[in-house]
Design a protein around this motif. Sequence first.
Motif, mmCIF file in Angstrom:
data_model
loop_
_atom_site.group_PDB
_atom_site.id
_atom_site.type_symbol
_atom_site.label_atom_id
_atom_site.label_comp_id
_atom_site.label_asym_id
_atom_site.label_seq_id
_atom_site.Cartn_x
_atom_site.Cartn_y
_atom_site.Cartn_z
ATOM 1 N N ARG A 105 -3.769 34.274 -1.207
ATOM 2 C CA ARG A 105 -4.621 33.869 -2.332
ATOM 3 C C ARG A 105 -5.507 35.041 -2.751
ATOM 4 O O ARG A 105 -5.666 35.326 -3.945
ATOM 5 N N GLU A 106 -6.064 35.740 -1.763
ATOM 6 C CA GLU A 106 -6.955 36.870 -2.052
ATOM 7 C C GLU A 106 -6.185 38.089 -2.545
ATOM 8 O O GLU A 106 -6.614 38.769 -3.490
ATOM 9 N N LYS A 107 -5.050 38.368 -1.926
ATOM 10 C CA LYS A 107 -4.316 39.602 -2.213
ATOM 11 C C LYS A 107 -3.453 39.505 -3.460
ATOM 12 O O LYS A 107 -3.390 40.462 -4.260
ATOM 13 N N PHE A 108 -2.792 38.359 -3.649
ATOM 14 C CA PHE A 108 -1.813 38.234 -4.735
ATOM 15 C C PHE A 108 -2.220 37.232 -5.807
ATOM 16 O O PHE A 108 -1.577 37.169 -6.862
ATOM 17 N N GLY A 109 -3.221 36.420 -5.536
ATOM 18 C CA GLY A 109 -3.618 35.406 -6.501
ATOM 19 C C GLY A 109 -2.626 34.273 -6.616
ATOM 20 O O GLY A 109 -2.485 33.667 -7.686
ATOM 21 N N VAL A 110 -1.932 33.958 -5.524
ATOM 22 C CA VAL A 110 -0.974 32.854 -5.516
ATOM 23 C C VAL A 110 -1.484 31.753 -4.591
ATOM 24 O O VAL A 110 -2.264 31.994 -3.669
ATOM 25 N N GLU A 111 -1.017 30.545 -4.845
ATOM 26 C CA GLU A 111 -1.437 29.390 -4.046
ATOM 27 C C GLU A 111 -0.219 28.839 -3.313
ATOM 28 O O GLU A 111 0.546 28.054 -3.857
ATOM 29 N N GLY A 112 -0.038 29.284 -2.071
ATOM 30 C CA GLY A 112 1.054 28.766 -1.257
ATOM 31 C C GLY A 112 0.616 27.548 -0.470
ATOM 32 O O GLY A 112 -0.573 27.242 -0.368
ATOM 33 N N ARG A 113 1.582 26.852 0.085
ATOM 34 C CA ARG A 113 1.287 25.691 0.919
ATOM 35 C C ARG A 113 1.701 25.991 2.359
ATOM 36 O O ARG A 113 2.771 26.559 2.597
ATOM 37 N N PHE A 114 0.859 25.603 3.279
ATOM 38 C CA PHE A 114 1.118 25.839 4.693
ATOM 39 C C PHE A 114 2.331 25.038 5.158
ATOM 40 O O PHE A 114 2.430 23.836 4.930
ATOM 41 N N LEU A 115 3.262 25.729 5.812
ATOM 42 C CA LEU A 115 4.441 25.093 6.391
ATOM 43 C C LEU A 115 4.742 25.778 7.714
ATOM 44 O O LEU A 115 4.793 27.005 7.795
ATOM 45 N N HIS A 116 4.946 24.980 8.742
ATOM 46 C CA HIS A 116 5.250 25.563 10.050
ATOM 47 C C HIS A 116 6.287 24.700 10.760
ATOM 48 O O HIS A 116 6.960 23.875 10.144
ATOM 49 N N HIS A 117 6.383 24.906 12.055
ATOM 50 C CA HIS A 117 7.379 24.250 12.905
ATOM 51 C C HIS A 117 7.064 22.755 13.042
ATOM 52 O O HIS A 117 5.898 22.371 13.180
ATOM 53 N N TYR A 118 8.121 21.939 13.029
ATOM 54 C CA TYR A 118 7.966 20.499 13.192
ATOM 55 C C TYR A 118 8.924 20.016 14.269
ATOM 56 O O TYR A 118 10.044 20.514 14.388
ATOM 57 N N VAL A 119 8.480 19.062 15.055
ATOM 58 C CA VAL A 119 9.280 18.594 16.188
ATOM 59 C C VAL A 119 9.213 17.078 16.277
ATOM 60 O O VAL A 119 8.312 16.439 15.728
ATOM 61 N N ASP A 120 10.170 16.537 16.993
ATOM 62 C CA ASP A 120 10.137 15.126 17.375
ATOM 63 C C ASP A 120 9.468 15.058 18.737
ATOM 64 O O ASP A 120 10.087 15.351 19.765
ATOM 65 N N ALA A 121 8.202 14.708 18.768
ATOM 66 C CA ALA A 121 7.437 14.722 20.011
ATOM 67 C C ALA A 121 8.028 13.797 21.065
ATOM 68 O O ALA A 121 7.886 14.044 22.273
#
Length: 320
Positions: A105-121
């Motif tokens: 957001r600071e460097k490129f002025g873009v708004e990404g969405r957080f996405l990470h690893h997902y598991v079946d607990a």
Amino acid sequence: RVFIALGDSLNVLRIGRIVRAGKRIVTERRIELLFTVPWRCEFALAAYHLSRATGIPLYIFETDDWEAMNPHLAPGMLVRRHHSDMLHHASKLWLISPAMVERYREKFGVEGRFLHHYVDAEVYARAARERERLTDIGTVRIVYTGAINSMFFDTMRELCALINQRIQTDGRSVALDIYGGGCPQEFLGQHVHYRGFVASHEIPAILAGADVALIGVTFSTEPSIVELVRTSIYTKTIDYLAADRPVLIVAPRYAAEVDYFRDVATIVDTLDRQRITDAIAALAREDHAMREQRRRGLEFVRTHHSLATMANVFLRHFRR
């Protein structure tokens, strides 16, 4: 490393050929969107040019800082030239950590969405119920899973050297088992063992048998590596928490890994051997504080890294 850099530079010569093949494929198969995970230069850049040429929407999931992953020679020049434009062009943008979301957001002025690893607990919970601990009464068994690349190498070397010097806590010796695609011979010794590569479906049972799960992040001051550490978090940590294991993270304080997992893991922000030894001892005791930390970690996974969350954040964008 020299030959890898030269190989990467030669690979950029394939970009035009990849784009031409892509135009044929999207026409023949009636492709409606393009998806890329930038790592090396050529395929992500080809996806960007293909999207511009065809008007097909481009979805991007950036798992490591693309510029930091390509700091040298022709790939570095091309990535630095096109990175910002590619991010702005993307119809959807997912980023690997909250730190990367803020940084971009600071460097490129873009708004990404957080996405990470997902598991079946539940898969991890089932493994814990079905398998007894590997540890005998006289050994605290630590497990590390995954690659030992530049983001982990020097800290893992220090940790292995420490453990091979024979740590004892409350009368128990400490041993480290490493699972992954490879392990430097210099890391191994009487108390550090390389157990080989295992399939992902075997990981829950392996973690169920551990006393402590380990992350060791580099303290390197090389600028490109520092940038990776500032913005990357690691999928293995979610596996560890889902397995209801105490998690030890040895990492610099500025690491995104520390910022994201500080409330559900034990953090040591130095390579001081006494602090690391004390942290291992505290984790191995499994007192009320450690049990509470594990409970928070498991709840964290169920709340933020479940398959249902992944469907909402990511998969729904691929449905009609």
